[in-house]
Design an enzyme around this catalytic site. Structure first.
Site, PDB file in Angstrom:
ATOM      1  N   LYS A   1       0.844  -1.195   0.000  1.00  0.00           N
ATOM      2  CA  LYS A   1       0.000   0.000   0.000  1.00  0.00           C
ATOM      3  C   LYS A   1       0.882   1.248   0.000  1.00  0.00           C
ATOM      4  CE  LYS A   1      -3.778  -1.852   2.884  1.00  0.00           C
ATOM      5  NZ  LYS A   1      -4.922  -1.678   1.977  1.00  0.00           N
TER       6      LYS A   1
ATOM      7  N   ARG B   1     -10.501 -11.327   2.067  1.00  0.00           N
ATOM      8  CA  ARG B   1     -11.385 -12.374   1.545  1.00  0.00           C
ATOM      9  C   ARG B   1     -10.722 -13.744   1.595  1.00  0.00           C
ATOM     10  NH1 ARG B   1     -11.975  -9.286  -4.004  1.00  0.00           N
ATOM     11  NH2 ARG B   1     -11.616  -7.636  -2.473  1.00  0.00           N
TER      12      ARG B   1
HETATM   13 MG    MG Z   1      -5.712  -5.355   1.946  1.00  0.00          MG
END
Ligand code: MG
Ligand code: ZN
Length: 486
Positions: free
Chosen positions: A264, A338
């Site tokens: 990120k 997920r």
């Molecule tokens: Mg993530």
């Protein structure tokens, strides 16, 4: 921190809070021991002269030098219903939290129905929430005497719901260097075992043996390995009574999300210690069920892992095999939530025989973009469950909005080498839900994406800066209503 009590005797207090609805001070249940006639008159004068705002959350201070009480807080109660009472009580709790600990405080606000009393207690305790690791931080303890027309069961329920949400906030706010997956498991055990839950924390060796490929892949890059936390609450029931419904709650427990090799950017990584807020919410909700001894069977599962970068981190293009045997091509290591949810859901479906499964996760930035930071989106394959969740959300003041499980987008999940890929593209919140659905099968299921409201940049009417505990009270209320408790 705020502790509520209903005093045996109504003593005079240094600070007394009373309510205002429209232009009417709510004084009918307030005895003169708590608010002497002169003080009540001073407040009435203040109201007629200043015409103060009575909106929920508005607070006005009347000082009476040399008198007892020396301070009267006039709290706008809006329409006096549960929603407005909760907001008013949060504002009041925040103000009381800033008072010196030595001040005695009495809240003289009527909340006659169970819902009103619950909202009042919830708001006061939530308003008193603070989190700081500063070396000079103090955690003042304020006891509040509650007097007025109140419902005791409602007060207790509200107190316990706020405690559960407060614990979820604490877990969410704890920085990742203090909250590894193993530590989260320890804290769950310490907190929930005395409440009457059985907590089991499964280590990486067990996960490997059982085939939790998603959790091992996501947690594989971190020095602190993944854990599956399983908390179960089984109420005692009399022989001959029918089997109780079993609700399984699954909460994403990413203790820090760096994004993995698909790292990120700095700004997006800043608050990623809160990526376990779904897990915190399910732990808080099961605590509430146990404390209230609800007649319902509950299991909370938290697949906990740190998504880190190292030589053992999962790579884009890796193919992982989940607990259920389904395979996933890792298209993007930052779509990790997920992957751990899929394992936990698969485990729940095949091993725990749930009647209903609800997962909750800080899952997609797409949902935050769609609905902002005050509303969670959710998906459900069952209208009855959707209705129950919306009713619970309306009662607890945690708004949720139903999104479509639109199968038109399912083709985006196709992978040339696996059952699905984890980066199916926009609309990202919907395709994430579609990714999870095959692991659930036909079971009544809802998926709450709390990426928006789980954390806040500043205090709001109900939510606080940092981890907000969003979803904890909603799930607690859902369990309670499903158990048939009004
Ligand atoms: Mg993530
Ligand atoms: Zn994440």
């Amino acid at each position: 921190m705020i502790l509520l009590q209903i005093p045996e005797r109504r003593d005079a207090a240094d600070v007394v809070a009373i309510g205002l609805i429209g232009t009417e001070l709510q004084l009918h249940e307030v005895s003169t021991t708590v608010l002497p006639v002169a003080a009540a008159e001073a407040c009435a004068q203040y109201v007629s002269a200043e015409q103060p705002d009575s909106e929920a959350g508005a607070l006005h201070t009347v000082t009476l030098p040399g008198a007892v009480p020396a301070t009267v807080l006039i709290a706008g109660l809006g329409d006096g219903g549960p929603d407005d009472l909760r907001v008013a009580a949060v504002a009041l709790g925040r103000r009381i939290e800033r008072l010196p600990e030595s001040r005695s405080v009495c809240v003289a606000i009527d909340a006659p129905s169970p819902q009103q009393s619950r909202a009042l207690a919830e708001g006061l305790v939530l308003g008193g929430y603070q989190y700081s690791l500063a070396s000079d931080a103090s955690e003042p303890l304020h006891q509040i005497d509650l007097v007025g027309n109140l419902d005791r069961a409602g007060l207790t329920a509200g107190d316990e719901a706020a405690d559960a949400a407060g614990w979820a906030r604490d877990l969410g706010n704890t920085p990742a260097n203090d909250l590894t997956p193993a530590r989260l498991g320890e804290l769950a055990e310490q907190q929930l075992t005395p409440a009457g839950c059985k907590v089991t924390v499964y280590d990486p060796a067990w996960l490997a043996d059982q085939g939790f490929g998603g959790m091992l892949a996501v947690g594989g890059g971190a020095a602190a390995g993944p854990r599956l936390i399983e908390a179960s609450y089984r109420p005692r029931r009399k022989s001959g009574t029918p089997r109780l419904p079993h609700v399984v709650l699954v909460g994403k427990g990413i203790t820090f999300d760096s994004g993995g090799l698909n790292l990120k950017p700095a700004e997006g990584m800043r608050n990623m210690h809160t990526d376990m807020c779904g897990g915190a919410a399910v732990l808080g909700a099961i605590q509430y069920a146990a404390m209230q001894k609800l007649p319902i069977t509950v299991t909370a599962l938290v697949p906990a892992a740190e998504n880190a970068v190292s030589g053992t981190a999962m790579r884009p293009s890796d193919v992982i095999t989940h607990y259920s045997g389904r395979t996933t091509e890792v298209g993007n290591t930052d779509a990790e939530g997920r992957l751990v949810l899929a394992d936990a859901i698969g485990y729940a479906v095949s091993r725990l025989k749930p009647d209903v499964l609800i997962d909750i996760a800080t899952l997609t930035g797409a949902m935050r973009i769609a609905l902002g930071t005050e509303t969670a989106g959710y998906f459900a394959n069952d209208d009855d469950l959707a209705g129950r969740l919306e009713a619970a959300a309306a009662e607890t003041g945690e708004p949720i909005w139903r999104m479509p499980l639109e199968h038109r987008y399912a083709k985006q999940l196709k992978s040339p080498v696996a059952d699905a890929r984890n980066n199916p593209g926009i609309p990202g919140a919907i395709t994430a839900a579609l990714f999870l659905q095959p692991f659930v099968g036909e079971l009544p299921w809802a998926h709450l994406d709390i990426a928006g409201p789980a954390r806040a940049a500043e205090d709001g009417p109900l939510l606080c800066r940092g981890a907000t505990g969003f979803g904890t009270r909603l799930l607690a209320r859902y369990l309670e209503a499903t158990a048939g408790v009004l």
